[in-house]
Write a protein that holds these residues in place. Structure first.
Motif, PDB file in Angstrom:
ATOM      1  N   SER A 134       0.886 -33.274 -70.369  1.00 34.93           N
ATOM      2  CA  SER A 134      -0.010 -33.198 -71.520  1.00 34.93           C
ATOM      3  C   SER A 134      -1.460 -33.446 -71.110  1.00 34.93           C
ATOM      4  CB  SER A 134       0.428 -34.232 -72.551  1.00 34.93           C
ATOM      5  OG  SER A 134      -0.500 -34.347 -73.591  1.00 34.93           O
TER       6      SER A 134
ATOM      7  N   GLU B  53      -7.010 -41.138 -74.939  1.00 35.85           N
ATOM      8  CA  GLU B  53      -6.474 -39.908 -74.348  1.00 35.85           C
ATOM      9  C   GLU B  53      -7.601 -38.953 -73.955  1.00 35.85           C
ATOM     10  OE1 GLU B  53      -3.721 -38.025 -77.008  1.00 35.85           O
ATOM     11  OE2 GLU B  53      -3.343 -36.321 -75.679  1.00 35.85           O
TER      12      GLU B  53
ATOM     13  N   ARG C 213      -0.198 -43.123 -86.118  1.00 39.27           N
ATOM     14  CA  ARG C 213      -0.462 -41.982 -85.226  1.00 39.27           C
ATOM     15  C   ARG C 213      -1.474 -42.322 -84.144  1.00 39.27           C
ATOM     16  NH1 ARG C 213       0.723 -36.466 -86.400  1.00 39.27           N
ATOM     17  NH2 ARG C 213       0.565 -35.614 -84.326  1.00 39.27           N
ATOM     18  N   PHE C 214      -2.677 -42.745 -84.554  1.00 41.77           N
ATOM     19  CA  PHE C 214      -3.688 -43.327 -83.669  1.00 41.77           C
ATOM     20  C   PHE C 214      -4.828 -43.832 -84.529  1.00 41.77           C
ATOM     21  CE2 PHE C 214      -6.499 -39.438 -82.153  1.00 41.77           C
ATOM     22  CZ  PHE C 214      -6.389 -38.817 -83.391  1.00 41.77           C
TER      23      PHE C 214
ATOM     24  N   TRP D 140      -7.156 -29.304 -81.091  1.00 39.32           N
ATOM     25  CA  TRP D 140      -5.735 -28.919 -80.952  1.00 39.32           C
ATOM     26  C   TRP D 140      -4.918 -29.501 -82.110  1.00 39.32           C
ATOM     27  CZ3 TRP D 140      -1.729 -32.493 -79.888  1.00 39.32           C
ATOM     28  CH2 TRP D 140      -0.497 -31.944 -79.512  1.00 39.32           C
ATOM     29  N   LEU D 141      -5.190 -30.773 -82.436  1.00 38.24           N
ATOM     30  CA  LEU D 141      -4.453 -31.415 -83.532  1.00 38.24           C
ATOM     31  C   LEU D 141      -4.667 -30.670 -84.838  1.00 38.24           C
ATOM     32  CD1 LEU D 141      -5.092 -35.244 -82.870  1.00 38.24           C
ATOM     33  CD2 LEU D 141      -2.863 -34.107 -82.879  1.00 38.24           C
TER      34      LEU D 141
ATOM     35  N   THR E  34      -1.336 -28.575 -84.423  1.00 38.46           N
ATOM     36  CA  THR E  34      -0.312 -29.607 -84.596  1.00 38.46           C
ATOM     37  C   THR E  34      -0.074 -29.998 -86.054  1.00 38.46           C
ATOM     38  OG1 THR E  34      -0.942 -30.377 -82.418  1.00 38.46           O
ATOM     39  CG2 THR E  34       0.417 -31.864 -83.725  1.00 38.46           C
TER      40      THR E  34
ATOM     41  N   GLU F 244       3.382 -29.794 -88.264  1.00 41.53           N
ATOM     42  CA  GLU F 244       4.049 -31.025 -88.733  1.00 41.53           C
ATOM     43  C   GLU F 244       4.191 -31.073 -90.254  1.00 41.53           C
ATOM     44  OE1 GLU F 244       2.861 -34.774 -87.080  1.00 41.53           O
ATOM     45  OE2 GLU F 244       2.886 -34.032 -85.023  1.00 41.53           O
TER      46      GLU F 244
ATOM     47  N   GLN G  75       7.055 -31.278 -82.742  1.00 44.76           N
ATOM     48  CA  GLN G  75       6.117 -30.353 -82.091  1.00 44.76           C
ATOM     49  C   GLN G  75       6.804 -29.383 -81.131  1.00 44.76           C
ATOM     50  OE1 GLN G  75       2.843 -32.598 -80.354  1.00 44.76           O
ATOM     51  NE2 GLN G  75       2.520 -33.779 -82.225  1.00 44.76           N
TER      52      GLN G  75
ATOM     53  N   LEU H  56      -3.855 -30.306 -72.028  1.00 44.53           N
ATOM     54  CA  LEU H  56      -4.910 -30.437 -73.039  1.00 44.53           C
ATOM     55  C   LEU H  56      -6.266 -30.815 -72.428  1.00 44.53           C
ATOM     56  CD1 LEU H  56      -3.026 -32.262 -75.973  1.00 44.53           C
ATOM     57  CD2 LEU H  56      -3.712 -29.863 -75.854  1.00 44.53           C
TER      58      LEU H  56
ATOM     59  N   HIS I 160      -1.046 -43.792 -79.831  1.00 43.70           N
ATOM     60  CA  HIS I 160      -1.803 -43.179 -78.731  1.00 43.70           C
ATOM     61  C   HIS I 160      -3.053 -44.019 -78.464  1.00 43.70           C
ATOM     62  CE1 HIS I 160       0.354 -39.720 -80.574  1.00 43.70           C
ATOM     63  NE2 HIS I 160       0.443 -39.277 -79.336  1.00 43.70           N
TER      64      HIS I 160
ATOM     65  N   HIS J  53       7.124 -35.899 -79.092  1.00 41.89           N
ATOM     66  CA  HIS J  53       7.008 -35.573 -80.525  1.00 41.89           C
ATOM     67  C   HIS J  53       8.065 -34.518 -80.853  1.00 41.89           C
ATOM     68  CE1 HIS J  53       2.885 -37.378 -81.055  1.00 41.89           C
ATOM     69  NE2 HIS J  53       2.861 -37.183 -79.746  1.00 41.89           N
TER      70      HIS J  53
ATOM     71  N   HIS K 273      -0.747 -42.265 -73.042  1.00 45.74           N
ATOM     72  CA  HIS K 273      -1.920 -41.766 -72.304  1.00 45.74           C
ATOM     73  C   HIS K 273      -2.715 -42.863 -71.605  1.00 45.74           C
ATOM     74  CE1 HIS K 273      -0.889 -37.907 -73.934  1.00 45.74           C
ATOM     75  NE2 HIS K 273      -0.835 -38.455 -75.133  1.00 45.74           N
TER      76      HIS K 273
ATOM     77  N   ASP L  85       5.468 -35.967 -73.832  1.00 43.68           N
ATOM     78  CA  ASP L  85       4.482 -35.697 -74.885  1.00 43.68           C
ATOM     79  C   ASP L  85       4.536 -34.257 -75.403  1.00 43.68           C
ATOM     80  OD1 ASP L  85       2.486 -36.393 -76.710  1.00 43.68           O
ATOM     81  OD2 ASP L  85       0.867 -35.791 -75.357  1.00 43.68           O
TER      82      ASP L  85
ATOM     83  N   LEU M 202      -7.819 -32.032 -77.319  1.00 42.15           N
ATOM     84  CA  LEU M 202      -7.081 -32.888 -78.258  1.00 42.15           C
ATOM     85  C   LEU M 202      -7.435 -32.767 -79.748  1.00 42.15           C
ATOM     86  CD1 LEU M 202      -4.944 -35.103 -78.757  1.00 42.15           C
ATOM     87  CD2 LEU M 202      -6.762 -36.774 -78.394  1.00 42.15           C
TER      88      LEU M 202
HETATM   89  N1  GUN Z   1      -3.171 -38.239 -80.705  1.00 40.06           N
HETATM   90  C1  GUN Z   1      -2.886 -38.302 -82.016  1.00 40.06           C
HETATM   91  N2  GUN Z   1      -1.869 -37.487 -82.331  1.00 40.06           N
HETATM   92  C2  GUN Z   1      -1.475 -36.897 -81.194  1.00 40.06           C
HETATM   93  C3  GUN Z   1      -0.443 -35.963 -80.866  1.00 40.06           C
HETATM   94  O1  GUN Z   1       0.327 -35.492 -81.704  1.00 40.06           O
HETATM   95  N3  GUN Z   1      -0.353 -35.599 -79.562  1.00 40.06           N
HETATM   96  C4  GUN Z   1      -1.173 -36.107 -78.610  1.00 40.06           C
HETATM   97  N4  GUN Z   1      -1.017 -35.712 -77.360  1.00 40.06           N
HETATM   98  N5  GUN Z   1      -2.156 -36.966 -78.892  1.00 40.06           N
HETATM   99  C5  GUN Z   1      -2.293 -37.373 -80.169  1.00 40.06           C
END
Ligand code: GUN
Ligand code: FE
Length: 445
Positions: free
Chosen positions: A303, A242, A212-213, A102-103, A107, A111, A87, A307, A239, A84, A278, A329, A99
């Motif tokens: 990562s 994870e 993103r996911f 943390w986002l 994060t 962003e 980041q 995390l 992703h 990323h 992941h 990552d 995760l």
């Molecule tokens: N899952 C969704 N967004 C992210 C991200 O920015 N980093 C990681 N490691 N997992 C994510």
């Protein structure tokens, strides 16, 4: 594309050559040469008998024949299958959270700032310079949801000469205040973005569709993105699986889907040009689906540990026939270097081995397998192994000149053979030991 070529892309490098032809062993040529003509490899020789003949055949002058010194070798450039770029300012920060927290805590607030293109340009310039200096000749980037900043990342990558897939991120669900998109804008802007990159850039820079996911895109948007991928024949990255908290939230959001992989499969996002980061907690059923679709996994061990997401069993993925590459990552991982990803992958694999019962027959990864994952494995995971990943005739010359005698983090005091130098580099080397970096024959460091 720069029309005036200030650099020469035709030359010969003579000396020790190391690369992977498959995962089982390294190919080591103690003293051979590689001839490069207009950025492409035209011959790889196991000795130097035919050096002069090759020079004459391709009109390569003596000044363009480089002899490696004792302690040096040439190897393929590293492939980072997941990083990323935005980041980067957070690398090393925020590992007190897992995760999902943390986002939202670290994060997304960072962003969000990439709506400011000047801020974006400053960061992106350092990221691309640093990754190139660390030997990453191919990178697969997530940018942010911002169209303009994402295009600036593509400009910078093109100017600095990296091979890359660059994705504008899509997020239309469960998004934080000030960092989300409406489905229509997300879709149209992505189509515009793909067209822009496909018509304006050199062939080293490619777009990649980047939902993103599953927790940040609804099914309707993911299906539209799947259609876009098919229409423009482009890669996809996202992703998967994870953290266990994420897996539970996805199951709750998509109760009609069999599992996490099924969410993406129903959206048409699992193709042979898809890279999933992941994949730690995937079930056997999910792995079978990924293998059947030709979808790859980006293994991001730094990562996964930083995390506290879990231990990803690469051996199990490989045994199921899934293509695997390594990812830094950043900033889930704190290092931009694939050398670090190699070490983290080796340590993670050893930790999994510790947990197996005695007599399980489990074999942890060895350094030559990690070397493969960092080069040819990554190229296969991205379906660019026709262009890069090793020194096969016809491929582009993406390479590193490694110098283990240069002042690096460790002194080499004893006489060492080439096999020792490779291991020393993988375990103890850093960017100081990478004296030159080439992408498609152009020297970019
Ligand atoms: N899952 C969704 N967004 C992210 C991200 O920015 N980093 C990681 N490691 N997992 C994510
Ligand atoms: Fe990631």
């Amino acid at each position: 594309v720069s029309q005036q070529k200030a650099y020469t892309t035709s030359f010969i490098i003579a000396g020790p050559i190391v690369h992977s032809e498959d995962i089982r062993a390294l190919t080591i040529i103690e003293h051979g040469f590689i001839a490069v003509v207009r950025g492409k490899i035209v011959s790889v020789c196991r000795n130097t008998e035919k050096l002069m003949q090759t020079q004459q055949e391709y009109g390569i002058e003596d000044v363009n024949v480089y002899y490696l010194n004792e302690g040096e070798f040439v190897m393929p450039g590293f492939v980072d299958t997941h990083i990323h770029a935005p980041q980067y300012p957070n690398a090393g920060l925020g590992y007190d959270k897992q995760l999902l927290d943390w986002l939202t805590t670290y994060t997304f607030p960072l962003e969000k700032k990439y709506v400011d293109v000047d801020f974006a340009i400053g960061v992106y310039e350092s990221v691309v310079r640093k990754t190139l200096a660390s030997g990453t000749t191919t990178a697969t980037y997530f940018a942010t949801i911002h169209y303009e900043s994402s295009l600036f990342l593509a400009d910078i990558v093109e100017r600095l000469g990296q091979r890359a897939f660059i994705g504008k991120v899509n997020m239309n669900h469960g998004t934080p205040e000030g960092y989300g998109e409406h489905i229509y804008d997300s879709f149209t802007c992505t189509e515009q973005y793909i067209r822009n990159i496909q018509c304006k850039r050199n062939e080293l820079v490619q777009p990649i569709i980047t939902p993103r996911f599953a927790l940040n895109c609804d099914m309707q948007l993911m299906m539209l993105l799947g259609e876009l991928a098919a229409k423009y024949n482009v890669h996809i990255q996202t992703h998967i699986s994870e953290s266990t908290g994420e897996v539970a939230a996805v199951q709750k959001l998509y109760p009609q889907c069999r599992n996490y992989a099924d969410v993406y499969d129903r959206a048409g996002l699992l193709t042979n040009k898809t890279v999933l980061a992941h994949g730690i907690h995937l079930s056997d059923d999910e792995l079978k689906v990924l293998a059947a679709r030709g979808t790859s996994i980006s293994h991001c061990p730094n990562s996964n540990t930083s995390l506290k997401s879990g231990l990803c069993d690469v051996r199990r993925l490989l045994d199921t026939g899934i293509k695997v590459g390594l990812g830094t990552d950043v900033s889930g991982g704190y290092s931009i270097s694939i050398l670090n990803a190699i070490r983290s992958a080796l340590q993670t694999s050893t930790h999994i081995f510790f947990k197996k019962h005695q007599g399980s027959g489990y074999i942890p990864l060895s350094y030559h397998e990690a070397f493969y994952l960092a080069t040819l494995g990554g190229a296969k995971a991205l379906s660019v192994d026709d262009k890069t990943g090793n020194f096969k005739v016809g491929k582009d010359f993406d390479a590193l000149i490694v110098n283990m005698r240069k002042p690096g983090p460790i002194d080499i005091l004893d006489k060492t053979d080439i096999k020792d130098l490779i291991q020393k580099f993988l375990y103890t080397g850093d960017d100081r030991n990478i004296s030159k970096v080439y992408v498609a024959g152009r020297q970019v460091k």
